[in-house]
Design an enzyme around this catalytic site. Structure first.
Site: not given
Length: 201
Positions: A16, A32, A36, A98-101
């Site tokens: 981020t 994004k 979560t 932006e991805g997650a993880g």
């Protein structure tokens, strides 16, 4: 820069922050698709506060999930299922996604974040820690991306400067470390401006 997908070697590695730097530098749109932990914080709000750009630059999430868990589990807790067919890459430029993880974060029973990245077909920037363990994590991430024939822009290291780790990642990963971002005492809009002044990203 036209469009880029930001992934990481793990959660909490600084995706981020790097997204904020790129959004600010290029006056880019931010997206994004899967968020979560929204009951605690939304990354879109962090990027908005750090960059100071107007709301029009920040695109809504496709999946906004409350619990700070892996996407597949956070969705399950809300009796939802993440479906790749419902997620599309916005037709905006410049664009930071932006991805997650990391790349093997599961989205559902059959799909990983890597599959979403392949669907979007954007060049990928890998954000990694600079500290112990980063060589293994970064090389594994690069290998996974190459197996899916995803274009890799390079790596950004986040944390204390570590020349040995940088050199190892470039040599063994056959990739360029595009920037090394030192740990900020305070992450705020002034810190973003300072980074943009002192570092060529």
């Amino acid at each position: 820069m036209r469009k880029v997908f930001i992934t990481g070697t793990d959660t909490g590695v600084g995706k981020t922050l790097i997204s904020s730097l790129l959004v600010k530098k290029f006056n880019a749109y931010y997206f994004k698709p899967i968020q979560t932990g929204s009951k605690e914080e939304r990354d879109v709000n962090i990027v908005k506060n750090l960059t100071g750009l107007n709301g029009e630059y920040f695109l809504p999430e496709v999946y906004l999930l409350k619990e700070p868990l892996s996407p597949h589990l956070a969705a399950k807790r809300e009796n939802k299922k993440i479906e790749l067919k419902k997620i599309f890459c916005p037709q905006k430029e410049p664009l930071v996604v932006e991805g997650a993880g990391g790349v093997f974060v599961p989205l559902n029973e059959n799909s990983f974040m890597l599959d979403l990245m392949q669907k979007f077909s954007l060049p990928v920037l890998v954000v990694a820690r600079s500290t112990l363990g980063t060589i293994n994590h970064t090389l594994l991430t690069l290998e996974a991306l190459r197996q899916k024939k995803i274009d890799i822009l390079g790596v950004i290291l986040n944390g204390p400067l570590n020349l040995e780790n940088k050199n190892a990642i470039e040599y063994y990963g056959k990739v360029k470390v595009l920037a090394e971002i030192p740990k900020l005492k305070t992450i705020n809009s002034m810190g973003i401006e300072e980074l943009l002044t002192n570092f060529n990203i």
